[in-house]
Design a protein around this motif. Structure first.
Motif, mmCIF file in Angstrom:
data_model
loop_
_atom_site.group_PDB
_atom_site.id
_atom_site.type_symbol
_atom_site.label_atom_id
_atom_site.label_comp_id
_atom_site.label_asym_id
_atom_site.label_seq_id
_atom_site.Cartn_x
_atom_site.Cartn_y
_atom_site.Cartn_z
ATOM 1 N N ARG A 78 0.751 -1.233 -0.113
ATOM 2 C CA ARG A 78 -0.098 -0.242 0.154
ATOM 3 C C ARG A 78 0.735 0.953 0.408
ATOM 4 N NH1 ARG A 78 -4.761 -1.549 5.068
ATOM 5 N NH2 ARG A 78 -5.201 -2.914 3.508
ATOM 6 N N TYR A 79 1.831 1.149 0.342
ATOM 7 C CA TYR A 79 3.387 2.321 0.844
ATOM 8 C C TYR A 79 4.003 3.145 -0.761
ATOM 9 C CZ TYR A 79 6.243 -0.827 0.529
ATOM 10 O OH TYR A 79 6.913 -2.197 0.153
ATOM 11 N N LYS A 80 3.547 1.648 -1.196
ATOM 12 C CA LYS A 80 4.211 1.694 -3.169
ATOM 13 C C LYS A 80 3.341 2.298 -3.538
ATOM 14 C CE LYS A 80 7.502 -0.201 -5.960
ATOM 15 N NZ LYS A 80 8.327 -1.566 -6.607
ATOM 16 N N GLN A 81 4.092 3.735 -4.338
ATOM 17 C CA GLN A 81 2.979 4.477 -5.634
ATOM 18 C C GLN A 81 2.888 3.530 -6.840
ATOM 19 O OE1 GLN A 81 2.665 9.240 -5.959
ATOM 20 N NE2 GLN A 81 4.877 8.270 -7.638
ATOM 21 N N ARG A 82 1.691 3.176 -7.535
ATOM 22 C CA ARG A 82 1.796 2.467 -9.394
ATOM 23 C C ARG A 82 2.284 3.062 -9.480
ATOM 24 N NH1 ARG A 82 0.010 -2.969 -8.236
ATOM 25 N NH2 ARG A 82 -0.268 -2.782 -9.946
ATOM 26 N N SER A 83 1.712 4.414 -9.604
ATOM 27 C CA SER A 83 2.134 5.328 -11.111
ATOM 28 C C SER A 83 3.532 5.987 -11.482
ATOM 29 C CB SER A 83 0.903 6.402 -10.534
ATOM 30 O OG SER A 83 -0.014 6.441 -10.432
ATOM 31 N N VAL A 84 3.534 6.342 -11.945
ATOM 32 C CA VAL A 84 5.096 6.045 -12.705
ATOM 33 C C VAL A 84 5.224 7.962 -13.556
ATOM 34 C CG1 VAL A 84 7.100 6.022 -14.314
ATOM 35 C CG2 VAL A 84 5.522 3.984 -12.888
ATOM 36 N N CYS A 85 5.788 8.896 -13.110
ATOM 37 C CA CYS A 85 5.929 9.932 -13.982
ATOM 38 C C CYS A 85 7.775 10.480 -14.056
ATOM 39 C CB CYS A 85 5.861 11.286 -13.148
ATOM 40 S SG CYS A 85 5.161 12.869 -13.723
ATOM 41 N N LYS A 86 7.520 10.598 -15.461
ATOM 42 C CA LYS A 86 9.329 10.817 -15.632
ATOM 43 C C LYS A 86 9.646 11.874 -16.516
ATOM 44 C CE LYS A 86 10.806 5.642 -16.339
ATOM 45 N NZ LYS A 86 11.287 4.827 -16.890
ATOM 46 N N LEU A 87 11.194 12.479 -16.231
ATOM 47 C CA LEU A 87 10.922 14.414 -16.923
ATOM 48 C C LEU A 87 11.798 13.484 -18.103
ATOM 49 C CD1 LEU A 87 11.561 17.090 -16.467
ATOM 50 C CD2 LEU A 87 13.851 16.125 -15.944
ATOM 51 N N VAL A 88 11.147 14.348 -18.982
ATOM 52 C CA VAL A 88 11.299 14.491 -20.514
ATOM 53 C C VAL A 88 12.660 15.616 -20.551
ATOM 54 C CG1 VAL A 88 10.831 15.060 -23.137
ATOM 55 C CG2 VAL A 88 8.840 13.648 -21.086
ATOM 56 N N GLU A 89 11.870 16.399 -20.565
ATOM 57 C CA GLU A 89 13.272 17.339 -21.165
ATOM 58 C C GLU A 89 12.647 18.965 -20.145
ATOM 59 O OE1 GLU A 89 15.168 20.288 -24.562
ATOM 60 O OE2 GLU A 89 14.292 18.089 -24.578
ATOM 61 N N LYS A 90 14.346 19.732 -19.285
ATOM 62 C CA LYS A 90 13.298 21.354 -19.020
ATOM 63 C C LYS A 90 13.939 21.995 -19.933
ATOM 64 C CE LYS A 90 15.373 19.586 -14.121
ATOM 65 N NZ LYS A 90 16.004 19.662 -13.605
ATOM 66 N N PHE A 91 12.977 23.138 -19.984
ATOM 67 C CA PHE A 91 13.335 24.493 -20.954
ATOM 68 C C PHE A 91 13.910 25.801 -20.173
ATOM 69 C CE2 PHE A 91 9.867 21.054 -23.031
ATOM 70 C CZ PHE A 91 11.733 21.532 -23.920
ATOM 71 N N PRO A 92 14.917 26.330 -20.188
ATOM 72 C CA PRO A 92 14.942 27.687 -19.276
ATOM 73 C C PRO A 92 14.348 28.251 -20.257
ATOM 74 C CG PRO A 92 16.696 26.650 -19.964
ATOM 75 C CD PRO A 92 15.996 25.969 -20.906
ATOM 76 N N MET A 93 13.887 29.759 -19.082
ATOM 77 C CA MET A 93 13.621 30.876 -20.069
ATOM 78 C C MET A 93 14.830 32.656 -19.743
ATOM 79 S SD MET A 93 10.294 33.580 -18.498
ATOM 80 C CE MET A 93 10.257 34.630 -19.368
ATOM 81 N N THR A 94 14.447 32.859 -20.496
ATOM 82 C CA THR A 94 16.353 33.791 -21.086
ATOM 83 C C THR A 94 16.161 34.546 -20.153
ATOM 84 O OG1 THR A 94 15.557 33.429 -23.456
ATOM 85 C CG2 THR A 94 17.142 35.161 -22.848
ATOM 86 N N SER A 95 17.147 34.838 -19.721
ATOM 87 C CA SER A 95 17.509 35.784 -18.758
ATOM 88 C C SER A 95 16.496 36.569 -17.529
ATOM 89 C CB SER A 95 17.501 37.593 -19.324
ATOM 90 O OG SER A 95 18.920 37.170 -20.533
ATOM 91 N N THR A 96 15.968 35.391 -16.944
ATOM 92 C CA THR A 96 14.650 35.872 -15.700
ATOM 93 C C THR A 96 15.203 34.784 -14.106
ATOM 94 O OG1 THR A 96 12.505 35.799 -15.755
ATOM 95 C CG2 THR A 96 13.435 33.528 -16.239
#
Length: 828
Positions: free
Chosen positions: A640-658
């Motif tokens: 019950r303690y283990k999360q069955r849903s999965v989420c993975k990072l595809v990519e990060k996009f930085p915003m310019t000069s902020t």
């Protein structure tokens, strides 16, 4: 008077001459001269102080008219062409001249005579013909005289100003209405047929009001003062002459020149382009800053000059106006209250006059060129200038027309996914569903807990024998069919396109016992549920009419920053100040997915589903993340303690000069590659996730950081105006609301009138695209119509600042949320 030949000035432009000095006259000018006249391809100006000269541009022939004994102080052309009239005023006479008759008299060898319509009225500062040329309004001293244009007769005398009247204009759509401005810093609305004062404004500014113009299209008046300030007031019935906008031309000019300089620098042509703007705004140390008196406001055929261009943009339908000042000419767009172009006399060394005392402009352009008549402040000179409007714009607008990649920007996806696209990579990951293999790699049947039943189902021997072997339950099918039909009807509901704005107060609901700010609200796609994120770290889900709380979702440890529904209405994503993100099931109080603090170094400001529920977008710090996910809500009693849903990072996009992304927006209702981001550096940035990069940056979108980006995501637009998806709204505290076009990256309209000066408040656009709702810190919400810059209605009955607003996507209703934790529902 001596005349000089024509000369041209290009100001370093590579195109045709921007300004050409067609005529220069030197001689004695009247001392108390105030008003020049330019129109109908003619210019009128005084020579030898008391002689009127009308110069025909087509024939280049002057017509001299004598009749005054004292110096001429004001001139004006009539409204009609046949017959073409001109009126001249001095201290002793006001004379109306019929130019056709006067020209004929001169050709016959006779001296032309005019009709004296006024005698000894005093020093006249301004005169104006009525739309039908039957009356003439004469501003003399503190009074306004209504004179007949055919005979010497005073029809009315309007007395009420306490200082000299500087300008007056007739209202064309209201009979017998006249509007005047004065050095007493007020404007007045008159009914000259009854000599009654209809409206009197308060003191608007600390400096005298000098100029006035009525915008017939938007039913507004525009007035300018001696310190470069413009005010726009609404003349629409029921608006009570409220102020629509206040524009500081000095600030707008400085902002425009900085924008031109930066855009030119990016393209590599900064030296040529910035030359036209440096003189007015980059003053040397120790110099004295001069005032910017607004001498003239006149209509401008700005977009007519570009009718031959291949690329155009939607703002062609907006109104633009010339602003004549002592140092140059400006063109202002009344839709967004921004400058389109500027012309400074000092930037063109070939011009004889550098500082003007009075100014007049021809209302309509001829062959893309506009005539301007100016007099010198310090010398007895009059110059007729010909301004090439298209050439002027090109010297300052390298990005006036769309180019290359900007032209291809569209919210609606118009090409297939690229193999190298981050979206394609994320889709490949989502195709690989989590497997149920053991560590050894073999599929085995999982052990299940034993279940002991205390009761065993009867074999049926003790029951009465069944007479009918089979009898289908017809009622059950009907119930299922009716439920299915109702669900389909609910899913297919669309917002009525021709509905009235929701301005009628219906009810109020307090979400908690204690006052708790509601930081975010959002309706589900079918309009049946409303999610509210609160400062006490809980999410409440109401039904659409606010009569019942369906769920209370708790688990966050900080205030909620955003909530967002999935396209299929089954999931809700929430982001909080506790640096976590949670995905909830719409029918379950337990989260299906939790991303903890170890994933994010700063609070998650915004999160939403994206690409038809394929991804999750969120912003954290100065970058936003694209996440792929798989949700699994099945229960495993042993884990019950283990999360069955999965989420993975595809990519990060930085915003310019902020330093931080303050708002993020993308469409989830259909496939779109465009993501809009706003940063703390006051910039807007457009990302194309198909290409996986930033494609455009709009610098200094507002004077403060953008608080919210709002796109029209309603399904009602999909069959009506697909191009309307390319319009989006932004808002910032103290800087109003702006409407942008993604295709041109230009501000198309600016909405003013609400008083949200300190606290950043939310905005929303109705699914039909006709109305905009805005919160405010004056305890009111405001409804705007998309085609008007001023608010349509003001919604009261709030006890605290309205920080969020939300339209129902399936029915015309509006919900507002306040700082004291109250929801209010408004209906049409």
């Amino acid at each position: 008077m001596e005349s000089a030949g024509a000369c041209c000035a290009s100001g370093g432009s590579r195109d045709a001459a921007v300004v050409c000095e067609k005529l220069l006259l030197k001689g004695k000018l009247p001392e108390p001269f105030f008003q020049l006249a330019c129109g109908h391809h003619r210019c009128a100006y005084p020579v030898h102080r008391n002689v009127l000269c009308v110069w025909n541009i087509a024939t280049a022939q002057p017509l001299y008219l004598s009749g005054h004994h004292n110096s001429i102080s004001a001139l004006s052309f009539g409204s009609k062409i046949d017959p073409l009239l001109v009126c001249s005023a001095s201290h002793e006479h006001v004379i109306v001249w019929n130019l056709d008759e006067c020209t004929q008299k001169v050709q016959e060898g006779f001296t032309p005579r005019g009709i004296v319509i006024g005698t000894l009225l005093g020093t006249v500062l301004h005169i104006r013909f009525s739309p039908d040329d039957q009356q003439v309004a004469v501003c003399a001293g503190n009074q306004i005289y209504m004179l007949s244009a055919k005979e010497e007769a005073i029809l009315a005398k309007l007395d009420g100003h306490v200082a000299p009247v500087t300008a007056a204009e007739f209202c064309t759509w209201e009979k017998s209405m006249l509007i005047s401005v004065s050095e007493d810093r007020t404007f007045k609305v008159w009914d000259y047929s009854t000599n009654q004062l209809i409206y009197q404004s308060g003191i608007i500014t600390a400096c005298p009001l000098l100029s006035l113009l009525i915008d017939e299209e938007n039913k507004q008046i525009i007035t300018g003062c001696a310190e470069g300030q413009l005010w726009i007031f609404s003349l629409i019935s029921g608006h009570n002459y409220r102020c629509v906008a206040h524009i500081d031309l000095k600030k707008e000019q400085e902002k425009f020149c900085n924008k031109v300089w930066k855009s030119g620098k990016e393209i590599g042509e900064g030296q040529n382009n910035s030359k036209l703007c440096k003189t007015d705004n980059m003053r040397p140390e120790g110099s004295v800053e001069t005032s910017l008196p607004i001498l003239l406001i006149e209509h401008c055929d700005f977009f007519v000059c570009f009718h031959d261009e291949e690329n155009t943009y939607s703002s062609q339908n907006t109104s633009c106006f010339w602003i004549g000042t002592s140092t140059g000419l400006l063109i202002i767009n009344l839709a967004n209250f921004e400058l389109e172009t500027t012309l400074s006399y000092r930037d063109y060394s070939d011009l004889s006059i550098q500082i003007a005392r009075s100014c007049a402009l021809m209302r309509k352009a001829a062959n893309g060129k506009v005539l301007c008549l100016i007099t010198s402040m310090f010398e007895d000179m009059i110059a007729v200038l010909e301004v090439n409007l298209a050439a002027l714009v090109r010297t300052q607008h390298n990005d006036f027309l769309p180019r290359g990649n900007e032209k291809s920007l569209s919210v609606i996806a118009r090409c297939t996914l690229l193999a190298s696209s981050p979206l394609c990579k994320g889709l490949e990951r989502n195709m690989k569903k989590p497997s149920s293999k053991t560590l050894g790699g073999k599929n085995t049947v999982k052990d299940k807990p034993l279940v002991f039943h205390n009761k065993i189902k009867s074999s049926g021997y003790s029951a009465a024998p069944r007479m009918t072997m089979f009898s289908p339950n017809a009622n059950l099918k009907k119930q299922k069919a009716s439920k299915w039909k109702a669900s389909c009807e609910c899913e297919n509901k669309e917002y009525p396109l021709k509905s009235c704005p929701p301005i009628r107060y219906e009810k109020e609901v307090s979400v908690t016992c204690k006052p708790t700010p509601i930081f975010c609200v959002e309706y589900s796609g079918d309009g049946e549920l409303l999610a509210c994120g609160q400062a006490d770290s809980t999410v409440l889900i109401f039904n659409s009419n606010l009569t019942d709380v369906r769920h209370v979702l708790s688990g966050h440890d900080g205030a909620l920053n955003s909530v967002g529904w999935s396209h299929d209405r089954k999931w809700l994503v929430s982001a909080s100040e506790d640096r976590t993100l949670r995905v909830w099931s719409a029918c379950n109080k337990k989260p299906a997915l939790i991303l903890g603090k170890e994933k994010f170094h700063k609070p998650v400001r915004f999160a939403q589903f994206y690409f038809m529920d394929t991804f999750i977008l969120l912003c954290c710090g100065a970058e936003f993340h694209l996440l792929s996910f798989h949700l699994d809500t099945t229960n495993d009693d042993l884990k019950r303690y283990k999360q069955r849903s999965v989420c993975k990072l595809v990519e990060k996009f930085p915003m310019t000069s902020t330093m931080e992304i303050t708002s993020l927006s993308a469409v989830n209702e259909f496939y779109s590659y465009i993501v809009l981001a706003a940063g703390s550096n006051r910039a807007l940035e457009v990302f194309d996730l198909n290409a996986g990069c930033s494609t455009a940056v709009i610098r200094e979108a507002h004077v403060r950081s953008v608080h919210q980006i709002c796109q029209n995501k309603g399904s009602s637009f999909s069959t009506q105006q697909p191009e309307a998806y390319n319009l989006f709204l932004t808002t910032a505290a103290g800087d109003g609301i702006k409407l942008w076009d993604l295709r041109t990256l230009r501000c198309e309209r600016r909405f003013e009138g609400h008083s949200s000066r300190c606290y950043p408040c939310g905005i929303a656009v109705s699914p039909c695209g006709r109305f905009i709702a805005s919160g405010s810190d004056d305890k009111c919400a405001y409804i705007y119509e998309m085609r008007s810059s001023t608010f349509l209605c003001k919604l009261g009955r709030h006890t605290e600042s309205v920080i969020n607003v939300c339209f129902n996507p399936s029915s015309p209703q509006l919900t507002t949320a306040t700082l004291d934790g109250k929801l209010r529902l408004f209906l049409p």
